[in-house]
Design an enzyme around this catalytic site. Structure first.
Site, short mmCIF file in Angstrom:
data_model
loop_
_atom_site.label_atom_id
_atom_site.label_comp_id
_atom_site.label_asym_id
_atom_site.label_seq_id
_atom_site.Cartn_x
_atom_site.Cartn_y
_atom_site.Cartn_z
N LEU A 149 14.17 -1.81 -11.00
CA LEU A 149 13.62 -2.96 -11.74
C LEU A 149 13.50 -4.17 -10.82
CD1 LEU A 149 12.68 -3.26 -14.70
CD2 LEU A 149 14.79 -4.52 -15.14
N GLY A 150 12.73 -3.99 -9.73
CA GLY A 150 12.36 -5.11 -8.89
C GLY A 150 11.10 -5.75 -9.42
N ARG A 173 20.10 -0.73 -8.76
CA ARG A 173 21.33 -0.82 -7.98
C ARG A 173 22.34 -1.73 -8.67
NH1 ARG A 173 19.10 -2.46 -2.18
NH2 ARG A 173 17.75 -3.67 -3.57
N ILE A 228 4.79 5.61 -8.45
CA ILE A 228 3.94 4.70 -7.68
C ILE A 228 4.78 4.03 -6.59
CG2 ILE A 228 2.07 4.24 -9.29
CD1 ILE A 228 5.27 2.16 -9.11
N ARG A 230 7.61 5.70 -3.71
CA ARG A 230 7.58 6.51 -2.50
C ARG A 230 7.87 7.95 -2.90
NH1 ARG A 230 5.27 2.78 -0.69
NH2 ARG A 230 5.78 1.54 1.17
N GLU A 259 1.44 12.29 3.54
CA GLU A 259 0.12 11.71 3.36
C GLU A 259 -0.65 11.69 4.68
OE1 GLU A 259 0.71 7.85 1.64
OE2 GLU A 259 1.73 8.66 -0.11
N HIS A 277 -2.56 7.04 -2.92
CA HIS A 277 -1.73 5.91 -2.51
C HIS A 277 -2.54 4.60 -2.50
CE1 HIS A 277 2.10 4.79 -0.07
NE2 HIS A 277 1.75 3.81 -0.88
#
Length: 316
Positions: A149-150, A173, A228, A230, A259, A277
Protein backbone atom coordinates in the site's frame (compact mmCIF):
# COMPACT_ATOMS: atom_id res chain seq x y z
CA UNK A 1 31.29 21.94 -18.86
CA UNK A 2 27.80 20.37 -18.79
CA UNK A 3 27.28 17.05 -17.04
CA UNK A 4 26.93 14.01 -19.30
CA UNK A 5 24.03 11.63 -18.73
CA UNK A 6 23.96 8.07 -20.08
CA UNK A 7 20.31 7.31 -20.89
CA UNK A 8 19.45 3.60 -20.82
CA UNK A 9 15.67 4.01 -20.88
CA UNK A 10 14.00 3.26 -24.20
CA UNK A 11 10.59 4.93 -23.85
CA UNK A 12 11.26 8.58 -23.03
CA UNK A 13 12.83 10.10 -26.16
CA UNK A 14 10.01 12.59 -26.68
CA UNK A 15 10.71 14.09 -23.25
CA UNK A 16 14.51 14.13 -23.29
CA UNK A 17 14.55 17.77 -24.54
CA UNK A 18 13.55 18.65 -20.95
CA UNK A 19 17.01 17.51 -19.82
CA UNK A 20 18.81 18.99 -22.81
CA UNK A 21 17.19 22.38 -22.18
CA UNK A 22 18.54 22.20 -18.63
CA UNK A 23 22.05 21.95 -20.07
CA UNK A 24 22.76 18.23 -19.78
CA UNK A 25 24.58 16.36 -22.53
CA UNK A 26 22.86 13.05 -23.28
CA UNK A 27 24.24 9.76 -24.58
CA UNK A 28 21.39 7.47 -25.66
CA UNK A 29 21.98 3.72 -25.28
CA UNK A 30 18.61 1.92 -25.09
CA UNK A 31 19.77 -1.51 -26.31
CA UNK A 32 22.20 -3.90 -24.58
CA UNK A 33 24.72 -3.52 -27.41
CA UNK A 34 24.53 0.28 -27.42
CA UNK A 35 24.79 0.29 -23.64
CA UNK A 36 28.00 -1.75 -23.61
CA UNK A 37 29.51 0.33 -26.41
CA UNK A 38 28.59 3.64 -24.77
CA UNK A 39 30.14 2.63 -21.46
CA UNK A 40 33.28 1.42 -23.21
CA UNK A 41 33.61 4.49 -25.42
CA UNK A 42 32.46 7.28 -23.10
CA UNK A 43 33.38 5.96 -19.63
CA UNK A 44 35.60 8.94 -18.90
CA UNK A 45 32.91 11.54 -19.45
CA UNK A 46 29.70 9.99 -18.00
CA UNK A 47 28.63 11.77 -14.80
CA UNK A 48 25.11 10.38 -14.43
CA UNK A 49 23.06 7.38 -15.54
CA UNK A 50 19.33 7.37 -16.21
CA UNK A 51 17.86 3.87 -15.98
CA UNK A 52 14.77 1.82 -15.02
CA UNK A 53 14.40 -0.74 -12.23
CA UNK A 54 14.59 -3.81 -14.50
CA UNK A 55 17.44 -2.30 -16.55
CA UNK A 56 19.40 -1.35 -13.46
CA UNK A 57 23.14 -0.73 -13.33
CA UNK A 58 25.59 -3.46 -12.32
CA UNK A 59 28.58 -3.30 -10.01
CA UNK A 60 30.87 -3.92 -12.99
CA UNK A 61 29.33 -1.03 -14.91
CA UNK A 62 29.60 1.26 -11.91
CA UNK A 63 33.27 0.33 -11.48
CA UNK A 64 33.95 1.12 -15.12
CA UNK A 65 32.56 4.67 -14.87
CA UNK A 66 35.18 6.65 -12.91
CA UNK A 67 33.34 9.99 -13.12
CA UNK A 68 29.88 8.66 -12.25
CA UNK A 69 28.25 10.66 -9.44
CA UNK A 70 24.53 9.87 -9.56
CA UNK A 71 22.14 7.18 -10.80
CA UNK A 72 18.58 8.31 -11.50
CA UNK A 73 15.90 5.64 -11.80
CA UNK A 74 12.70 6.31 -13.73
CA UNK A 75 9.76 5.01 -11.68
CA UNK A 76 9.67 3.62 -8.17
CA UNK A 77 11.52 0.31 -8.53
CA UNK A 78 15.33 0.09 -8.48
CA UNK A 79 15.79 -3.64 -7.95
CA UNK A 80 18.55 -4.16 -10.53
CA UNK A 81 20.67 -1.20 -9.43
CA UNK A 82 23.58 -2.44 -7.33
CA UNK A 83 23.08 -0.20 -4.31
CA UNK A 84 26.07 -1.65 -2.46
CA UNK A 85 28.38 -0.85 -5.34
CA UNK A 86 26.93 2.65 -5.56
CA UNK A 87 27.46 3.17 -1.86
CA UNK A 88 31.02 1.85 -2.01
CA UNK A 89 31.80 4.37 -4.75
CA UNK A 90 30.01 7.29 -3.09
CA UNK A 91 27.39 7.48 -5.84
CA UNK A 92 23.93 8.88 -5.09
CA UNK A 93 20.79 7.05 -6.27
CA UNK A 94 17.34 8.56 -6.80
CA UNK A 95 14.01 7.20 -8.00
CA UNK A 96 10.62 8.47 -9.13
CA UNK A 97 8.43 6.96 -6.43
CA UNK A 98 4.80 7.98 -6.77
CA UNK A 99 5.17 10.02 -9.95
CA UNK A 100 3.44 7.49 -12.19
CA UNK A 101 1.07 6.13 -9.53
CA UNK A 102 -2.08 7.36 -11.29
CA UNK A 103 -1.09 5.78 -14.60
CA UNK A 104 -0.23 2.45 -12.96
CA UNK A 105 -3.46 2.46 -10.94
CA UNK A 106 -5.49 3.17 -14.08
CA UNK A 107 -3.83 0.24 -15.83
CA UNK A 108 -4.42 -2.06 -12.88
CA UNK A 109 -8.14 -1.29 -13.08
CA UNK A 110 -8.10 -1.73 -16.86
CA UNK A 111 -6.53 -5.18 -16.46
CA UNK A 112 -8.97 -6.10 -13.71
CA UNK A 113 -12.02 -5.02 -15.69
CA UNK A 114 -10.79 -6.71 -18.87
CA UNK A 115 -10.06 -9.90 -16.98
CA UNK A 116 -13.15 -10.18 -14.83
CA UNK A 117 -15.52 -9.12 -17.61
CA UNK A 118 -13.60 -11.19 -20.20
CA UNK A 119 -13.33 -8.26 -22.60
CA UNK A 120 -10.56 -9.65 -24.87
CA UNK A 121 -12.49 -12.84 -25.70
CA UNK A 122 -15.75 -10.93 -26.15
CA UNK A 123 -14.04 -8.52 -28.53
CA UNK A 124 -12.48 -11.38 -30.51
CA UNK A 125 -15.86 -13.14 -30.76
CA UNK A 126 -17.62 -10.09 -32.18
CA UNK A 127 -14.83 -9.64 -34.73
CA UNK A 128 -15.55 -13.23 -35.83
CA UNK A 129 -19.25 -12.30 -36.26
CA UNK A 130 -20.16 -14.34 -33.19
CA UNK A 131 -22.54 -13.13 -30.51
CA UNK A 132 -21.88 -15.09 -27.28
CA UNK A 133 -23.85 -14.30 -24.14
CA UNK A 134 -21.46 -15.11 -21.31
CA UNK A 135 -22.29 -14.40 -17.67
CA UNK A 136 -19.36 -12.68 -15.93
CA UNK A 137 -18.93 -11.33 -12.38
CA UNK A 138 -19.44 -7.69 -11.45
CA UNK A 139 -16.79 -5.71 -9.63
CA UNK A 140 -19.22 -3.73 -7.47
CA UNK A 141 -19.16 -4.66 -3.81
CA UNK A 142 -16.40 -7.23 -4.13
CA UNK A 143 -13.44 -7.69 -1.78
CA UNK A 144 -10.13 -6.23 -2.98
CA UNK A 145 -6.78 -7.23 -1.53
CA UNK A 146 -3.75 -5.03 -2.25
CA UNK A 147 -0.25 -6.35 -1.65
CA UNK A 148 1.76 -3.22 -1.01
CA UNK A 149 0.00 0.00 0.00
CA UNK A 150 2.46 2.58 -1.26
CA UNK A 151 1.57 5.36 -3.69
CA UNK A 152 0.37 2.93 -6.38
CA UNK A 153 -1.48 0.65 -3.99
CA UNK A 154 -3.19 3.61 -2.37
CA UNK A 155 -4.29 4.99 -5.75
CA UNK A 156 -5.76 1.59 -6.64
CA UNK A 157 -7.51 1.34 -3.28
CA UNK A 158 -9.14 4.76 -3.68
CA UNK A 159 -10.42 3.94 -7.17
CA UNK A 160 -11.87 0.63 -6.07
CA UNK A 161 -13.34 1.80 -2.77
CA UNK A 162 -14.83 5.01 -4.10
CA UNK A 163 -15.67 3.92 -7.64
CA UNK A 164 -16.77 0.32 -7.14
CA UNK A 165 -17.77 0.25 -3.46
CA UNK A 166 -15.25 -2.50 -2.82
CA UNK A 167 -14.15 -3.66 0.61
CA UNK A 168 -10.40 -3.03 0.64
CA UNK A 169 -7.81 -4.98 2.63
CA UNK A 170 -4.04 -4.74 2.35
CA UNK A 171 -0.75 -6.27 3.43
CA UNK A 172 2.21 -3.96 3.86
CA UNK A 173 5.57 -3.94 5.62
CA UNK A 174 3.94 -1.72 8.21
CA UNK A 175 0.38 -1.00 9.26
CA UNK A 176 -0.78 2.36 7.95
CA UNK A 177 -2.65 4.49 10.47
CA UNK A 178 -3.75 6.99 7.82
CA UNK A 179 -6.09 4.73 5.81
CA UNK A 180 -9.54 3.23 6.50
CA UNK A 181 -8.65 -0.15 4.96
CA UNK A 182 -8.27 -3.47 6.77
CA UNK A 183 -4.75 -4.72 7.47
CA UNK A 184 -3.88 -8.39 6.97
CA UNK A 185 -0.80 -9.82 8.66
CA UNK A 186 0.32 -12.07 5.79
CA UNK A 187 -0.16 -12.31 2.01
CA UNK A 188 -2.01 -15.59 2.54
CA UNK A 189 -4.46 -13.98 4.94
CA UNK A 190 -4.93 -11.14 2.47
CA UNK A 191 -5.70 -13.55 -0.37
CA UNK A 192 -8.14 -15.48 1.80
CA UNK A 193 -10.18 -12.31 2.30
CA UNK A 194 -10.08 -11.17 -1.34
CA UNK A 195 -12.01 -11.77 -4.53
CA UNK A 196 -9.39 -9.77 -6.41
CA UNK A 197 -5.71 -9.67 -5.37
CA UNK A 198 -3.59 -6.85 -6.82
CA UNK A 199 0.19 -6.94 -6.49
CA UNK A 200 1.55 -3.41 -6.05
CA UNK A 201 4.65 -3.92 -3.92
CA UNK A 202 8.19 -3.07 -5.05
CA UNK A 203 10.43 -5.83 -6.35
CA UNK A 204 13.68 -6.93 -4.76
CA UNK A 205 14.93 -9.54 -2.32
CA UNK A 206 12.44 -8.59 0.41
CA UNK A 207 9.37 -9.28 -1.72
CA UNK A 208 10.61 -12.15 -3.88
CA UNK A 209 7.88 -14.75 -4.52
CA UNK A 210 5.57 -13.45 -1.81
CA UNK A 211 2.73 -14.81 -3.92
CA UNK A 212 3.23 -18.58 -4.07
CA UNK A 213 1.01 -21.65 -4.26
CA UNK A 214 -0.25 -21.12 -0.71
CA UNK A 215 -1.37 -17.57 -1.49
CA UNK A 216 -2.97 -18.68 -4.75
CA UNK A 217 -4.76 -21.52 -2.99
CA UNK A 218 -6.10 -19.02 -0.47
CA UNK A 219 -7.32 -16.79 -3.31
CA UNK A 220 -9.31 -19.72 -4.61
CA UNK A 221 -11.05 -20.82 -7.82
CA UNK A 222 -13.23 -17.69 -8.05
CA UNK A 223 -10.38 -15.28 -7.31
CA UNK A 224 -8.47 -13.11 -9.78
CA UNK A 225 -4.86 -11.91 -9.58
CA UNK A 226 -3.48 -8.70 -11.13
CA UNK A 227 0.25 -7.90 -11.10
CA UNK A 228 1.40 -4.43 -12.14
CA UNK A 229 4.45 -4.44 -9.83
CA UNK A 230 7.32 -6.83 -10.55
CA UNK A 231 7.18 -10.42 -11.79
CA UNK A 232 9.61 -11.49 -9.06
CA UNK A 233 6.89 -10.97 -6.43
CA UNK A 234 4.90 -13.88 -7.90
CA UNK A 235 6.13 -17.46 -8.32
CA UNK A 236 5.46 -17.86 -12.03
CA UNK A 237 5.51 -21.67 -11.98
CA UNK A 238 2.94 -21.75 -9.18
CA UNK A 239 0.81 -19.17 -10.97
CA UNK A 240 0.91 -21.03 -14.27
CA UNK A 241 -0.13 -24.27 -12.59
CA UNK A 242 -2.94 -22.55 -10.70
CA UNK A 243 -4.23 -21.01 -13.94
CA UNK A 244 -3.99 -24.24 -15.92
CA UNK A 245 -5.78 -26.22 -13.22
CA UNK A 246 -8.35 -23.43 -12.67
CA UNK A 247 -7.41 -23.17 -9.01
CA UNK A 248 -7.76 -19.43 -9.53
CA UNK A 249 -10.17 -17.84 -11.99
CA UNK A 250 -7.65 -15.77 -13.92
CA UNK A 251 -4.74 -13.33 -13.95
CA UNK A 252 -3.94 -9.94 -15.49
CA UNK A 253 -0.21 -9.45 -15.90
CA UNK A 254 1.84 -6.43 -16.99
CA UNK A 255 5.20 -7.78 -15.77
CA UNK A 256 7.18 -10.93 -16.58
CA UNK A 257 10.31 -12.72 -15.39
CA UNK A 258 12.40 -12.40 -18.53
CA UNK A 259 11.05 -9.39 -20.37
CA UNK A 260 10.41 -9.06 -23.26
CA UNK A 261 10.13 -12.86 -23.39
CA UNK A 262 6.93 -14.26 -21.91
CA UNK A 263 6.43 -17.84 -20.75
CA UNK A 264 4.73 -19.72 -23.59
CA UNK A 265 2.29 -21.35 -21.19
CA UNK A 266 0.77 -17.98 -20.34
CA UNK A 267 0.19 -17.13 -24.00
CA UNK A 268 -2.00 -20.17 -24.58
CA UNK A 269 -4.37 -19.67 -21.67
CA UNK A 270 -7.77 -18.02 -22.13
CA UNK A 271 -8.04 -16.92 -18.49
CA UNK A 272 -5.21 -14.38 -18.64
CA UNK A 273 -4.85 -10.83 -19.97
CA UNK A 274 -1.29 -9.82 -20.84
CA UNK A 275 0.23 -6.37 -21.48
CA UNK A 276 3.91 -5.53 -22.21
CA UNK A 277 4.95 -3.69 -19.01
CA UNK A 278 3.19 -0.47 -19.96
CA UNK A 279 1.23 0.33 -16.78
CA UNK A 280 3.42 3.32 -15.93
CA UNK A 281 3.53 4.71 -19.45
CA UNK A 282 1.40 7.74 -20.17
CA UNK A 283 2.38 11.13 -21.55
CA UNK A 284 1.56 12.75 -18.22
CA UNK A 285 3.52 10.28 -16.13
CA UNK A 286 6.54 10.15 -18.43
CA UNK A 287 6.85 13.93 -18.62
CA UNK A 288 6.57 14.18 -14.83
CA UNK A 289 9.20 11.47 -14.32
CA UNK A 290 11.70 13.12 -16.65
CA UNK A 291 11.07 16.48 -14.98
CA UNK A 292 11.81 14.87 -11.60
CA UNK A 293 15.02 13.40 -12.98
CA UNK A 294 16.00 16.87 -14.14
CA UNK A 295 15.31 18.39 -10.73
CA UNK A 296 17.36 15.69 -9.01
CA UNK A 297 20.26 16.18 -11.43
CA UNK A 298 20.21 19.95 -10.99
CA UNK A 299 20.08 19.56 -7.21
CA UNK A 300 23.00 17.14 -7.21
CA UNK A 301 25.30 19.12 -9.48
CA UNK A 302 24.55 22.36 -7.62
CA UNK A 303 25.23 20.82 -4.22
CA UNK A 304 21.62 20.90 -3.05
CA UNK A 305 19.68 18.08 -1.31
CA UNK A 306 18.18 15.48 -3.64
CA UNK A 307 14.40 15.39 -3.98
CA UNK A 308 13.94 11.62 -3.93
CA UNK A 309 17.11 9.95 -2.62
CA UNK A 310 17.34 6.18 -2.09
CA UNK A 311 18.84 5.11 1.23
CA UNK A 312 22.02 3.19 0.52
CA UNK A 313 23.67 0.46 2.62
CA UNK A 314 26.84 1.38 4.51
CA UNK A 315 29.95 1.36 2.34
CA UNK A 316 32.35 -1.50 2.77
Amino acid sequence: MPATVLVLVETINDYLPILEQQGFHLILAPTPGERAEAIKTHAGQINAVLTRGPLGLTAEEIASLPRLEIICVIGAGYEQVDLQAASNSGIAVTNGAGVNASSVADHALALLLSLVRDIPRADAAVRRSEWPKVMRPSLAGKRLGILGLGAVGLAIAKRCANGFDMQVSYHNRQIRSDVPYTYCATPTELARHADFLVVATPGGVGTRQLVDKNVLQALGPEGFLVNIARASVVNTADLLQALEQRRIAGAGLDVFDDEPRVTDGLKTLNNVVLTPHVAGLSPEATEAMVELVGRNLIAHFSGQPLLTPIALPPAN
